[in-house]
Design an enzyme around this catalytic site. Structure first.
Site, PDB file in Angstrom:
ATOM      1  N   ASP A  34       9.855  31.711  15.233  1.00  0.00           N
ATOM      2  CA  ASP A  34       8.878  32.179  16.217  1.00  0.00           C
ATOM      3  C   ASP A  34       7.962  33.217  15.599  1.00  0.00           C
ATOM      4  O   ASP A  34       6.764  33.253  15.869  1.00  0.00           O
ATOM      5  CB  ASP A  34       9.587  32.814  17.412  1.00  0.00           C
ATOM      6  CG  ASP A  34      10.366  31.782  18.194  1.00  0.00           C
ATOM      7  OD1 ASP A  34      10.365  30.613  17.769  1.00  0.00           O
ATOM      8  OD2 ASP A  34      10.959  32.153  19.213  1.00  0.00           O
ATOM      9  N   SER A  83       0.398  31.366  29.553  1.00  0.00           N
ATOM     10  CA  SER A  83       1.239  31.948  28.522  1.00  0.00           C
ATOM     11  C   SER A  83       1.014  33.459  28.565  1.00  0.00           C
ATOM     12  O   SER A  83       0.336  33.951  29.466  1.00  0.00           O
ATOM     13  CB  SER A  83       0.803  31.358  27.200  1.00  0.00           C
ATOM     14  OG  SER A  83       1.457  32.013  26.162  1.00  0.00           O
ATOM     15  N   GLU A 115      10.385  43.834  32.440  1.00  0.00           N
ATOM     16  CA  GLU A 115      11.654  43.100  32.415  1.00  0.00           C
ATOM     17  C   GLU A 115      11.840  42.451  31.050  1.00  0.00           C
ATOM     18  O   GLU A 115      10.898  42.373  30.260  1.00  0.00           O
ATOM     19  CB  GLU A 115      11.719  42.062  33.540  1.00  0.00           C
ATOM     20  CG  GLU A 115      10.626  41.018  33.502  1.00  0.00           C
ATOM     21  CD  GLU A 115      10.657  40.079  34.715  1.00  0.00           C
ATOM     22  OE1 GLU A 115      11.711  39.922  35.340  1.00  0.00           O
ATOM     23  OE2 GLU A 115       9.608  39.497  35.009  1.00  0.00           O
ATOM     24  N   LYS A 117      11.973  39.835  28.106  1.00  0.00           N
ATOM     25  CA  LYS A 117      11.355  38.539  27.829  1.00  0.00           C
ATOM     26  C   LYS A 117      12.495  37.630  27.389  1.00  0.00           C
ATOM     27  O   LYS A 117      13.060  37.795  26.305  1.00  0.00           O
ATOM     28  CB  LYS A 117      10.285  38.634  26.749  1.00  0.00           C
ATOM     29  CG  LYS A 117       9.619  37.282  26.515  1.00  0.00           C
ATOM     30  CD  LYS A 117       8.374  37.402  25.678  1.00  0.00           C
ATOM     31  CE  LYS A 117       7.554  36.133  25.617  1.00  0.00           C
ATOM     32  NZ  LYS A 117       8.284  34.897  25.415  1.00  0.00           N
ATOM     33  N   ASP A 119      14.542  34.576  26.051  1.00  0.00           N
ATOM     34  CA  ASP A 119      14.241  33.607  25.009  1.00  0.00           C
ATOM     35  C   ASP A 119      14.817  32.255  25.417  1.00  0.00           C
ATOM     36  O   ASP A 119      15.858  31.830  24.925  1.00  0.00           O
ATOM     37  CB  ASP A 119      14.840  34.088  23.685  1.00  0.00           C
ATOM     38  CG  ASP A 119      14.154  33.429  22.512  1.00  0.00           C
ATOM     39  OD1 ASP A 119      13.221  32.642  22.731  1.00  0.00           O
ATOM     40  OD2 ASP A 119      14.567  33.702  21.372  1.00  0.00           O
ATOM     41  N   TYR A 228      11.303  34.651  37.527  1.00  0.00           N
ATOM     42  CA  TYR A 228      10.476  35.845  37.402  1.00  0.00           C
ATOM     43  C   TYR A 228       9.153  35.848  38.137  1.00  0.00           C
ATOM     44  O   TYR A 228       8.502  36.871  38.228  1.00  0.00           O
ATOM     45  CB  TYR A 228      10.238  36.220  35.936  1.00  0.00           C
ATOM     46  CG  TYR A 228       9.975  35.063  34.992  1.00  0.00           C
ATOM     47  CD1 TYR A 228      10.876  34.795  33.964  1.00  0.00           C
ATOM     48  CD2 TYR A 228       8.860  34.262  35.131  1.00  0.00           C
ATOM     49  CE1 TYR A 228      10.662  33.737  33.092  1.00  0.00           C
ATOM     50  CE2 TYR A 228       8.637  33.216  34.254  1.00  0.00           C
ATOM     51  CZ  TYR A 228       9.543  32.955  33.238  1.00  0.00           C
ATOM     52  OH  TYR A 228       9.320  31.920  32.381  1.00  0.00           O
ATOM     53  N   LYS A 292       4.092  43.627  33.373  1.00  0.00           N
ATOM     54  CA  LYS A 292       3.143  43.022  34.313  1.00  0.00           C
ATOM     55  C   LYS A 292       2.597  44.108  35.222  1.00  0.00           C
ATOM     56  O   LYS A 292       3.375  44.946  35.709  1.00  0.00           O
ATOM     57  CB  LYS A 292       3.844  41.974  35.183  1.00  0.00           C
ATOM     58  CG  LYS A 292       4.424  40.823  34.401  1.00  0.00           C
ATOM     59  CD  LYS A 292       5.353  39.967  35.239  1.00  0.00           C
ATOM     60  CE  LYS A 292       6.123  39.047  34.299  1.00  0.00           C
ATOM     61  NZ  LYS A 292       7.163  38.296  34.962  1.00  0.00           N
ATOM     62  N   LYS A 316       6.906  42.033  21.740  1.00  0.00           N
ATOM     63  CA  LYS A 316       7.959  41.374  20.962  1.00  0.00           C
ATOM     64  C   LYS A 316       8.800  42.384  20.180  1.00  0.00           C
ATOM     65  O   LYS A 316       8.292  43.391  19.704  1.00  0.00           O
ATOM     66  CB  LYS A 316       7.315  40.393  19.979  1.00  0.00           C
ATOM     67  CG  LYS A 316       6.635  39.201  20.643  1.00  0.00           C
ATOM     68  CD  LYS A 316       7.660  38.237  21.217  1.00  0.00           C
ATOM     69  CE  LYS A 316       7.109  36.869  21.510  1.00  0.00           C
ATOM     70  NZ  LYS A 316       6.969  35.991  20.376  1.00  0.00           N
ATOM     71  N   CYS A 410      38.105  30.801 -12.528  1.00  0.00           N
ATOM     72  CA  CYS A 410      37.668  32.050 -11.910  1.00  0.00           C
ATOM     73  C   CYS A 410      36.471  32.614 -12.684  1.00  0.00           C
ATOM     74  O   CYS A 410      36.559  32.799 -13.897  1.00  0.00           O
ATOM     75  CB  CYS A 410      38.808  33.057 -11.905  1.00  0.00           C
ATOM     76  SG  CYS A 410      38.284  34.701 -11.402  1.00  0.00           S
ATOM     77  N   CYS A 413      37.818  36.085 -14.410  1.00  0.00           N
ATOM     78  CA  CYS A 413      38.824  36.209 -15.463  1.00  0.00           C
ATOM     79  C   CYS A 413      39.052  34.887 -16.191  1.00  0.00           C
ATOM     80  O   CYS A 413      39.801  34.836 -17.157  1.00  0.00           O
ATOM     81  CB  CYS A 413      40.141  36.744 -14.895  1.00  0.00           C
ATOM     82  SG  CYS A 413      41.010  35.559 -13.867  1.00  0.00           S
ATOM     83  N   CYS A 428      41.920  32.491  -7.116  1.00  0.00           N
ATOM     84  CA  CYS A 428      42.365  32.868  -8.447  1.00  0.00           C
ATOM     85  C   CYS A 428      43.698  33.556  -8.220  1.00  0.00           C
ATOM     86  O   CYS A 428      43.778  34.523  -7.474  1.00  0.00           O
ATOM     87  CB  CYS A 428      41.364  33.838  -9.069  1.00  0.00           C
ATOM     88  SG  CYS A 428      42.024  34.685 -10.508  1.00  0.00           S
ATOM     89  N   CYS A 433      43.505  39.837 -12.356  1.00  0.00           N
ATOM     90  CA  CYS A 433      42.092  39.470 -12.452  1.00  0.00           C
ATOM     91  C   CYS A 433      41.244  40.696 -12.091  1.00  0.00           C
ATOM     92  O   CYS A 433      41.430  41.290 -11.027  1.00  0.00           O
ATOM     93  CB  CYS A 433      41.805  38.317 -11.493  1.00  0.00           C
ATOM     94  SG  CYS A 433      40.056  38.056 -11.185  1.00  0.00           S
TER      95      CYS A 433
HETATM   96  S1  IVH Z   1       5.922  35.803  33.157  1.00  0.00           S
HETATM   97  C1  IVH Z   1       1.666  34.767  33.679  1.00  0.00           C
HETATM   98  N1  IVH Z   1       8.231  36.906  32.584  1.00  0.00           N
HETATM   99  O1  IVH Z   1       7.436  33.644  28.053  1.00  0.00           O
HETATM  100  C2  IVH Z   1       3.021  35.210  33.320  1.00  0.00           C
HETATM  101  N2  IVH Z   1       7.507  35.046  31.313  1.00  0.00           N
HETATM  102  O2  IVH Z   1       5.098  33.654  26.333  1.00  0.00           O
HETATM  103  C3  IVH Z   1       3.899  34.084  33.071  1.00  0.00           C
HETATM  104  N3  IVH Z   1       9.087  34.332  29.580  1.00  0.00           N
HETATM  105  O3  IVH Z   1       5.737  31.011  29.630  1.00  0.00           O
HETATM  106  C4  IVH Z   1       5.166  34.378  32.525  1.00  0.00           C
HETATM  107  N4  IVH Z   1      10.613  35.858  30.003  1.00  0.00           N
HETATM  108  O4  IVH Z   1       8.349  30.955  29.594  1.00  0.00           O
HETATM  109  C5  IVH Z   1       7.340  35.943  32.284  1.00  0.00           C
HETATM  110  N5  IVH Z   1      10.267  37.939  32.191  1.00  0.00           N
HETATM  111  C6  IVH Z   1       9.385  36.981  31.896  1.00  0.00           C
HETATM  112  C7  IVH Z   1       9.598  36.053  30.873  1.00  0.00           C
HETATM  113  C8  IVH Z   1       8.628  35.090  30.599  1.00  0.00           C
HETATM  114  C9  IVH Z   1      10.285  34.823  29.251  1.00  0.00           C
HETATM  115  C10 IVH Z   1       8.435  33.190  28.911  1.00  0.00           C
HETATM  116  C11 IVH Z   1       7.786  32.213  29.864  1.00  0.00           C
HETATM  117  C12 IVH Z   1       6.336  32.242  29.482  1.00  0.00           C
HETATM  118  C13 IVH Z   1       6.397  32.709  28.074  1.00  0.00           C
HETATM  119  C14 IVH Z   1       5.095  33.354  27.660  1.00  0.00           C
END
Ligand code: IVH
Length: 670
Positions: A34, A83, A115, A117, A119, A228, A292, A316, A410, A413, A428, A433
């Site tokens: 990533d 995204s 909150e 993120k 994975d 979320y 957010k 990140k 080995c 030795c 060994c 040794c």
């Molecule tokens: S909010 C417009 N909250 O990350 C906001 N996304 O890189 C939409 N993700 O598509 C997403 N944890 O799949 C939001 N606490 C979180 C998240 C989260 C993981 C993912 C989600 C999104 C991607 C964006």
């Protein structure tokens, strides 16, 4: 850069990103990490920003993900699934806040919802009059893949909403499908037993499971989900993101318990640091924090750009997985003579530390993972755990890779190595040794052993090579005069070493036992032995029967101990240590305050929300209790977290006290 060169690079990046989008979104089998993907995307975005006339709507920088695969049905989302833009440092987080305030001409602090993120894999659930009608993957953000049947196998997804709380007639609820770390490990273990290739990480496993064509396969995968946000919702008004979360939670959607409302960017930064600390202890993987703007009205005024909202950002954390190259495979000889292949890696930065080697454990592991010299491999460091190779990336081979085979002699030795029947390791067996001698002494002096300051690998190597010591006992007869004959050893350092050796003469008895490096005797066993025996001589004369009477000492351990104690050179070593003035001290009996859980034993089952197993175990042990795998009459407590499994039933029949995760927290005062 020349504009021609810029355009060439832009085109190259677009092709690369398209390629990796396909590997990631369609094949669930990425070739790059990533972090590398983010780097490519950042480079493209910044070139397109600097040279806007090269922008095109088809650029992957303008789109999310990849078009859906043909086999699953493509269905449009009611509203686009956007995204998030990324921030990679605290500075970029601060800039995000400044940018918003400047745009909106604000001076007051903004309230943010922060909150983890998660994975995992983003999904969109469409509810019609409270019933789950459709479940889609994100796809390209406009159109997703219909995975409704698969999503219906996830217990945490409500099929019908709770009528007590009014909900819009039609709405989209969005969340992240994921697999808990423990479940992921079990899944991969199961796959390797079935000779199926392991998933690189929980996210790939979740994505692959979700996009199965056969829902009965998905049903066997331990998928979970946190929600979320909402997408389209017919006419519902909600003042802010926080209220939105509370509302969807009332309807039965699981929200992340770590979500928090903070005031201003300082609150975000505090949470960012806190979450980064918490990261290795969480039972699921996160790769950052999402910020957010909480007020939905302010969100609307700030608006979005093509692929992402302006009012949110993903912050990140340092990557814990990277791709690097195996430059060589070397063989190490341990203190018990075991030969261990170790991959020498082209150094990479992982979770804030440079990694340049990773143990390959044994030859079976090398062949199972098919790791060759010259291979590109995925390496990871999960939390404070030692780096490991997850898998080799076959698709990146160029034909110049070479196979590795274990040496027959080995490497230290030169004596012939043996592989005892039924064992994965070659050894060994020559006790003298030099590699084994060095390792035994290193173990003896290590932090968990006698903790002799300054006595590291290279000094021990010199001492053994110069025949100044042959076993740990010799350390206590070293003189300053001998030490200063060594390379780069001044009289001051020599004196420090002698002082450190002297200071280690009264180790806690359990550390002393552990330091001896007896096979099958780890720290826990050493602790048990140290409570039963008072002096070295007593331990040396213990019979197998004496040992077997101790709680938790099995025949294998007892056998190993007795044979250690019987060997003449080990008895001579003990005598030498005693002569050198080494007198272990008895551990003090733990007081009730220091060990409130003394004599209490715990078994854990199910996945805990706020705790990793290892952390819970450490906590119990620090309070004097013990943790075991199996449930028996001797178990005091069963901690039953989410999805507890069969142990719960067994505990009921045994009459074990059953604690919830919360009760466990209270009991341990944490
Ligand atoms: S909010 C417009 N909250 O990350 C906001 N996304 O890189 C939409 N993700 O598509 C997403 N944890 O799949 C939001 N606490 C979180 C998240 C989260 C993981 C993912 C989600 C999104 C991607 C964006």
């Amino acid at each position: 850069m020349e504009t021609d060169a810029v355009l060439a690079r832009i085109n190259e990046l677009r092709v690369l990103i398209e390629h990796h989008n396909q590997r990631y979104y369609q094949l669930d089998d990425p070739e790059i990490t990533d972090a590398e993907y983010d780097r490519l995307m950042q480079e493209l975005i910044s070139l397109e920003t600097d040279y806007p006339h090269f922008k095109t709507p088809q650029s992957p920088a303008e789109r999310v993900g990849a078009p859906p695969v043909r086999t699953l049905m493509a269905v449009p989302h009611l509203s686009p699934m956007l995204s998030l833009a990324n921030a990679f440092s605290e500075q970029e987080i601060i800039e995000f806040d400044n940018r918003l305030k400047r745009r909106q001409d604000m001076t007051a602090s903004i309230d943010y919802l922060v909150e983890p993120k998660l994975d995992g894999v983003g999904v969109n659930l469409i509810y019609n009059r409270g019933a789950l009608a459709l479940g889609l993957t994100r796809g390209d953000g406009i159109t997703g893949e219909d995975v409704t049947a698969n999503l219906k196998t996830i217990a945490a997804i409500p099929a019908q909403l709770d009528m007590r709380f009014p909900y819009p007639a039609e709405m989209e609820i969005r969340g992240e499908v994921l697999i808990y770390k423990e479940n992921f490990k079990a899944l991969n273990r199961q796959r390797s037993e079935m000779a199926e290739s392991p998933f690189a990480n929980p996210r790939n496993a979740a994505a692959g499971s979700l996009r199965q064509l056969d829902p009965s396969v998905t049903a066997l995968r331990p998928l979970d989900i946190f929600f979320y946000t909402m997408g389209e919702n017919s006419g519902m008004t909600c003042p802010d993101q926080w209220t939105l979360l509370q509302t969807i939670s009332l309807w039965g959607f699981k929200i992340n318990p770590l979500a928090r409302l903070v005031h201003g960017i300082d609150g975000c930064l505090d949470f960012y640091r806190e979450l980064n600390e918490l990261r290795p202890t969480l039972p699921y993987e996160i790769d950052g924090m999402v910020i957010k703007v909480s007020s939905l009205d302010l969100q609307k005024r700030i608006g979005s750009v093509s692929r992402a909202p302006r009012w949110a950002i993903a912050c990140k954390f340092a990557a814990l997985q990277e791709i690097t190259e195996v430059e060589d495979i070397k063989v190490q000889v341990g203190r018990t003579g075991v030969l261990t292949p170790v991959a020498i890696l082209k150094p990479v930065r992982l979770g804030g530390a440079m990694v340049s080697r990773a143990s390959l454990h044994n030859e079976d592991e090398v062949s199972r993972k098919d790791i060759r010299i010259g291979d590109k491999v995925l390496v990871q460091r999960a939390g404070d755990v030692i780096p490991e190779i997850v898998k080799s990336l076959e698709s990146l081979r160029n034909g110049r890779e070479t196979l590795f085979s274990m040496p027959l002699y080995c490497p230290q030795c030169g004596s012939r190595v043996v592989r005892p029947a039924g064992e994965a390791a070659r050894r060994c067996v020559r006790l003298s040794c030099p590699a084994q001698v060095k390792e035994r002494i290193r173990h003896f002096a290590s932090r968990d052993g006698l903790d002799i300051d300054g006595l590291g690998e290279s000094l021990i190597g010199q001492l053994v090579d110069n025949k100044l010591i042959r076993d740990p006992g010799d350390l206590f007869f070293l003189t300053e005069g001998q030490l200063i004959t060594l390379d780069r050893m001044g009289s001051k350092s020599a004196r420090n070493i002698i002082d450190a050796v002297k200071a280690a003469k009264n180790p806690p008895f359990d550390k002393f036992i552990y330091a001896l490096g007896i096979r099958h005797v780890g720290q826990r066993t050493a602790k048990i032995l140290s409570t039963r025996f008072t002096r070295i001589s007593e331990l040396m004369d213990a019979t197998s029967d004496d040992l077997l009477q101790l709680h938790d000492i099995g025949p294998e351990m007892a056998g190993s101990l007795v044979s250690f104690c019987e060997q003449a050179d080990n008895r001579a070593l003990m005598a030498k240590l005693e002569q050198g003035g080494v007198i272990p001290r008895k551990p003090k009996a733990p007081t009730r305050e220091a060990a409130p859980l003394a004599a209490k034993s715990f078994v854990f089952t199910g996945s805990m929300n706020g705790f990793a197993r290892t952390e819970a175990k450490r906590l119990v042990e620090s309070l004097g209790g013990t943790v075991t795998e199996g449930l028996s009459r001797a178990t005091t407590y069963l901690v039953a977290a989410e999805n507890p499994g069969s142990k719960l039933q067994k505990a009921r029949t045994l009459g074990t006290i059953i604690l919830s995760e919360n009760e466990f927290l209270k009991l341990t005062n944490s």
